[in-house]
Design a protein around this motif. Structure first.
Motif, short mmCIF file in Angstrom:
data_model
loop_
_atom_site.label_atom_id
_atom_site.label_comp_id
_atom_site.label_asym_id
_atom_site.label_seq_id
_atom_site.Cartn_x
_atom_site.Cartn_y
_atom_site.Cartn_z
N THR A 94 21.26 71.43 26.34
CA THR A 94 21.72 70.61 25.23
C THR A 94 22.36 71.51 24.19
O THR A 94 21.76 72.50 23.77
N CYS A 95 23.56 71.16 23.78
CA CYS A 95 24.30 72.00 22.82
C CYS A 95 23.72 71.85 21.42
O CYS A 95 23.49 70.75 20.93
N ARG A 96 23.51 72.99 20.77
CA ARG A 96 23.02 73.00 19.39
C ARG A 96 24.08 73.50 18.42
O ARG A 96 23.81 73.67 17.24
N ASN A 97 25.27 73.73 18.92
CA ASN A 97 26.39 74.18 18.09
C ASN A 97 26.89 73.00 17.26
O ASN A 97 26.98 71.88 17.77
N PRO A 98 27.22 73.22 15.98
CA PRO A 98 27.79 72.13 15.17
C PRO A 98 29.05 71.51 15.81
O PRO A 98 29.29 70.33 15.66
N THR A 99 29.83 72.31 16.52
CA THR A 99 30.96 71.80 17.28
C THR A 99 30.48 71.62 18.71
O THR A 99 30.41 72.58 19.47
N ASP A 100 30.14 70.41 19.06
CA ASP A 100 29.51 70.10 20.34
C ASP A 100 30.29 70.66 21.53
O ASP A 100 31.49 70.43 21.65
N ARG A 101 29.61 71.44 22.36
CA ARG A 101 30.14 72.03 23.59
C ARG A 101 31.42 72.83 23.38
O ARG A 101 32.32 72.84 24.20
N GLU A 102 31.48 73.53 22.28
CA GLU A 102 32.67 74.32 21.94
C GLU A 102 32.99 75.34 23.02
O GLU A 102 34.16 75.59 23.32
N CYS A 103 31.97 75.93 23.62
CA CYS A 103 32.19 76.94 24.65
C CYS A 103 32.89 76.35 25.88
O CYS A 103 33.53 77.08 26.64
N LEU A 104 32.79 75.05 26.07
CA LEU A 104 33.47 74.38 27.18
C LEU A 104 34.80 73.78 26.76
O LEU A 104 35.79 73.88 27.49
N THR A 105 34.85 73.18 25.58
CA THR A 105 36.08 72.52 25.16
C THR A 105 37.19 73.50 24.83
O THR A 105 38.37 73.14 24.88
N LEU A 106 36.84 74.74 24.52
CA LEU A 106 37.88 75.76 24.26
C LEU A 106 38.50 76.29 25.55
O LEU A 106 39.52 76.97 25.51
N ILE A 107 37.89 75.99 26.69
CA ILE A 107 38.46 76.39 27.97
C ILE A 107 39.48 75.33 28.36
O ILE A 107 39.16 74.33 28.98
N THR A 108 40.71 75.54 27.94
CA THR A 108 41.78 74.57 28.16
C THR A 108 42.54 74.91 29.44
O THR A 108 42.48 76.05 29.92
N PRO A 109 43.28 73.96 29.98
CA PRO A 109 44.12 74.26 31.14
C PRO A 109 45.09 75.41 30.87
O PRO A 109 45.33 76.24 31.74
N GLU A 110 45.61 75.47 29.66
CA GLU A 110 46.55 76.55 29.31
C GLU A 110 45.84 77.91 29.34
O GLU A 110 46.40 78.90 29.82
N TRP A 111 44.63 77.97 28.81
CA TRP A 111 43.87 79.22 28.80
C TRP A 111 43.55 79.65 30.23
O TRP A 111 43.67 80.83 30.57
N ILE A 112 43.16 78.69 31.07
CA ILE A 112 42.88 79.01 32.47
C ILE A 112 44.13 79.54 33.15
O ILE A 112 44.08 80.54 33.87
N ALA A 113 45.27 78.90 32.91
CA ALA A 113 46.53 79.36 33.52
C ALA A 113 46.84 80.79 33.08
O ALA A 113 47.28 81.61 33.90
N GLU A 114 46.63 81.12 31.82
CA GLU A 114 46.84 82.49 31.34
C GLU A 114 45.95 83.48 32.10
O GLU A 114 46.40 84.57 32.46
N GLN A 115 44.69 83.12 32.30
CA GLN A 115 43.77 83.99 32.99
C GLN A 115 44.18 84.20 34.45
O GLN A 115 44.11 85.31 34.99
N VAL A 116 44.63 83.14 35.10
CA VAL A 116 45.06 83.22 36.50
C VAL A 116 46.29 84.10 36.61
O VAL A 116 46.36 84.99 37.46
N VAL A 117 47.28 83.88 35.75
CA VAL A 117 48.49 84.69 35.77
C VAL A 117 48.16 86.15 35.54
O VAL A 117 48.65 87.04 36.23
N PHE A 118 47.29 86.43 34.58
CA PHE A 118 46.89 87.81 34.30
C PHE A 118 46.27 88.46 35.55
O PHE A 118 46.59 89.57 35.90
N ARG A 119 45.37 87.73 36.21
CA ARG A 119 44.72 88.28 37.41
C ARG A 119 45.71 88.51 38.54
O ARG A 119 45.60 89.47 39.29
#
Length: 76
Positions: free
Chosen positions: A48-73
């Protein structure tokens, strides 16, 4: 486990982590390929998320960020 198989192969790996800690949950053997959004409360290993911004660690993982990581790899 799956991560040791992938890590020992020639495959590129992008492992995405939110609230879990890669040292506890894998991918074992290729921790240098772990990509995380750095926020103060992660990794928390909480169900259960206790961060004031609920599930921030997941919601910040955007499709664009994932694409950047894949391209970098793929380029390294």
């Amino acid at each position: 486990d799956w991560s040791s198989d992938v890590c020992s192969s020639d495959l590129n790996l992008v492992a995405l982590f939110g609230p879990t800690h890669p040292a506890r949950t894998g991918p074992y053997g290729c921790m240098n390929d772990v990509q995380r959004i750095e926020i103060p409360c992660a990794p928390c290993m909480k169900s259960t998320c206790r961060n004031p911004t609920d599930r921030e660690c997941l919601t910040l993982i955007t499709p664009e960020w994932i694409a950047e990581q894949v391209v970098f790899r793929l380029e390294t």
